[in-house]
Write a protein that holds these residues in place. Structure first.
Motif, PDB file in Angstrom:
ATOM      1  N   ASN A  62      41.388  17.796  76.724  1.00  0.00           N
ATOM      2  CA  ASN A  62      42.782  18.188  76.490  1.00  0.00           C
ATOM      3  C   ASN A  62      43.025  19.670  76.755  1.00  0.00           C
ATOM      4  OD1 ASN A  62      43.503  15.578  75.849  1.00  0.00           O
ATOM      5  ND2 ASN A  62      43.315  15.894  73.640  1.00  0.00           N
ATOM      6  N   THR A  63      42.027  20.501  76.550  1.00  0.00           N
ATOM      7  CA  THR A  63      42.170  21.928  76.833  1.00  0.00           C
ATOM      8  C   THR A  63      41.865  22.242  78.289  1.00  0.00           C
ATOM      9  OG1 THR A  63      39.906  22.376  76.112  1.00  0.00           O
ATOM     10  CG2 THR A  63      41.658  22.667  74.476  1.00  0.00           C
ATOM     11  N   GLY A  64      41.413  21.252  79.039  1.00  0.00           N
ATOM     12  CA  GLY A  64      41.151  21.437  80.459  1.00  0.00           C
ATOM     13  C   GLY A  64      39.780  21.993  80.794  1.00  0.00           C
ATOM     14  N   LEU A  65      38.919  22.141  79.804  1.00  0.00           N
ATOM     15  CA  LEU A  65      37.600  22.704  80.049  1.00  0.00           C
ATOM     16  C   LEU A  65      36.624  21.678  80.608  1.00  0.00           C
ATOM     17  CD1 LEU A  65      37.274  24.877  76.821  1.00  0.00           C
ATOM     18  CD2 LEU A  65      38.038  25.593  79.095  1.00  0.00           C
ATOM     19  N   VAL A  66      36.914  20.413  80.389  1.00  0.00           N
ATOM     20  CA  VAL A  66      36.060  19.318  80.851  1.00  0.00           C
ATOM     21  C   VAL A  66      36.939  18.312  81.583  1.00  0.00           C
ATOM     22  CG1 VAL A  66      34.614  17.392  80.048  1.00  0.00           C
ATOM     23  CG2 VAL A  66      34.356  19.638  79.011  1.00  0.00           C
ATOM     24  N   GLU A  81      34.671  24.120  86.062  1.00  0.00           N
ATOM     25  CA  GLU A  81      34.267  25.524  86.175  1.00  0.00           C
ATOM     26  C   GLU A  81      35.431  26.448  86.490  1.00  0.00           C
ATOM     27  OE1 GLU A  81      31.455  26.561  85.149  1.00  0.00           O
ATOM     28  OE2 GLU A  81      30.364  24.684  85.099  1.00  0.00           O
ATOM     29  N   MET A  82      36.370  25.983  87.310  1.00  0.00           N
ATOM     30  CA  MET A  82      37.520  26.832  87.651  1.00  0.00           C
ATOM     31  C   MET A  82      38.378  27.104  86.421  1.00  0.00           C
ATOM     32  SD  MET A  82      38.463  25.377  91.455  1.00  0.00           S
ATOM     33  CE  MET A  82      40.128  25.911  91.326  1.00  0.00           C
ATOM     34  N   GLU A  86      39.096  30.637  84.458  1.00  0.00           N
ATOM     35  CA  GLU A  86      40.476  31.063  84.215  1.00  0.00           C
ATOM     36  C   GLU A  86      40.683  31.436  82.749  1.00  0.00           C
ATOM     37  OE1 GLU A  86      44.489  28.536  83.949  1.00  0.00           O
ATOM     38  OE2 GLU A  86      43.504  28.429  85.909  1.00  0.00           O
ATOM     39  N   VAL A  87      40.183  30.613  81.846  1.00  0.00           N
ATOM     40  CA  VAL A  87      40.306  30.882  80.411  1.00  0.00           C
ATOM     41  C   VAL A  87      39.535  32.148  80.043  1.00  0.00           C
ATOM     42  CG1 VAL A  87      39.713  30.018  78.102  1.00  0.00           C
ATOM     43  CG2 VAL A  87      40.763  28.486  79.785  1.00  0.00           C
ATOM     44  N   ALA A  88      38.339  32.316  80.610  1.00  0.00           N
ATOM     45  CA  ALA A  88      37.544  33.519  80.333  1.00  0.00           C
ATOM     46  C   ALA A  88      38.300  34.772  80.782  1.00  0.00           C
ATOM     47  CB  ALA A  88      36.204  33.430  81.047  1.00  0.00           C
ATOM     48  N   ARG A  89      38.965  34.706  81.934  1.00  0.00           N
ATOM     49  CA  ARG A  89      39.753  35.861  82.416  1.00  0.00           C
ATOM     50  C   ARG A  89      40.917  36.163  81.450  1.00  0.00           C
ATOM     51  NH1 ARG A  89      38.766  33.493  87.358  1.00  0.00           N
ATOM     52  NH2 ARG A  89      40.789  32.453  87.364  1.00  0.00           N
ATOM     53  N   MET A  90      41.545  35.129  80.924  1.00  0.00           N
ATOM     54  CA  MET A  90      42.645  35.352  79.982  1.00  0.00           C
ATOM     55  C   MET A  90      42.155  36.082  78.729  1.00  0.00           C
ATOM     56  SD  MET A  90      45.172  32.077  79.963  1.00  0.00           S
ATOM     57  CE  MET A  90      44.099  30.713  80.366  1.00  0.00           C
ATOM     58  N   PHE A  91      40.989  35.694  78.225  1.00  0.00           N
ATOM     59  CA  PHE A  91      40.444  36.360  77.049  1.00  0.00           C
ATOM     60  C   PHE A  91      40.016  37.785  77.355  1.00  0.00           C
ATOM     61  CE2 PHE A  91      40.190  32.038  75.337  1.00  0.00           C
ATOM     62  CZ  PHE A  91      40.740  32.252  74.075  1.00  0.00           C
ATOM     63  N   GLU A  92      39.492  38.016  78.549  1.00  0.00           N
ATOM     64  CA  GLU A  92      39.105  39.368  78.939  1.00  0.00           C
ATOM     65  C   GLU A  92      40.302  40.295  79.004  1.00  0.00           C
ATOM     66  OE1 GLU A  92      37.059  38.901  82.651  1.00  0.00           O
ATOM     67  OE2 GLU A  92      35.241  38.133  81.696  1.00  0.00           O
ATOM     68  N   LYS A  93      41.467  39.758  79.367  1.00  0.00           N
ATOM     69  CA  LYS A  93      42.698  40.547  79.459  1.00  0.00           C
ATOM     70  C   LYS A  93      43.327  40.761  78.103  1.00  0.00           C
ATOM     71  CE  LYS A  93      43.862  39.142  84.143  1.00  0.00           C
ATOM     72  NZ  LYS A  93      44.847  38.447  84.984  1.00  0.00           N
ATOM     73  N   GLY A  94      42.741  40.172  77.059  1.00  0.00           N
ATOM     74  CA  GLY A  94      43.253  40.354  75.713  1.00  0.00           C
ATOM     75  C   GLY A  94      44.331  39.358  75.327  1.00  0.00           C
ATOM     76  N   TRP A  95      44.352  38.223  75.965  1.00  0.00           N
ATOM     77  CA  TRP A  95      45.351  37.206  75.682  1.00  0.00           C
ATOM     78  C   TRP A  95      45.168  36.574  74.359  1.00  0.00           C
ATOM     79  CZ3 TRP A  95      44.668  31.718  75.551  1.00  0.00           C
ATOM     80  CH2 TRP A  95      45.868  31.008  75.429  1.00  0.00           C
TER      81      TRP A  95
END
Length: 95
Positions: A62-66, A81-82, A86-95
């Motif tokens: 449901n979260t799109g990780l799998v 993996e994509m 994408e989620v990792a980039r959002m967290f790195e940006k401080g989302w």
């Protein structure tokens, strides 16, 4: 979702799905890297019932990780993996 005590299990599942051939036994007629891993295999690895494993996998889907893949009457799960990147980039940006 990943910071709860049961979230640790979901993080474990994501980690195992990085290299499913190393963490799960071979499955007949299925390539775990290409096709994914069954909920039964995840349940055995976690030491829980299949329904509990399916709940964890469902939240990850449901979260799109799998992603899922249906082969005959079974559903197989593998990492997206994509979406994870994408989620990792959002967290790195401080989302």
């Amino acid at each position: 979702m990943l910071r709860t005590p049961t979230g640790r299990r979901r993080l474990d599942i994501l980690e195992w799905l990085k290299d499913p051939a190393a963490h799960f036994p071979p499955q007949r007629h299925i390539d775990p890297v290409e096709d994914g891993v069954s909920a039964h295999a995840v349940a055995v690895k976690l030491g829980v019932s299949r329904s509990v494993a399916e709940t964890h996998l469902g939240l990850l889907v449901n979260t799109g990780l799998v992603r899922t893949k249906r082969i005959r009457w079974r559903t197989y799960y593998r990492r997206d993996e994509m979406r994870i990147a994408e989620v990792a980039r959002m967290f790195e940006k401080g989302w």
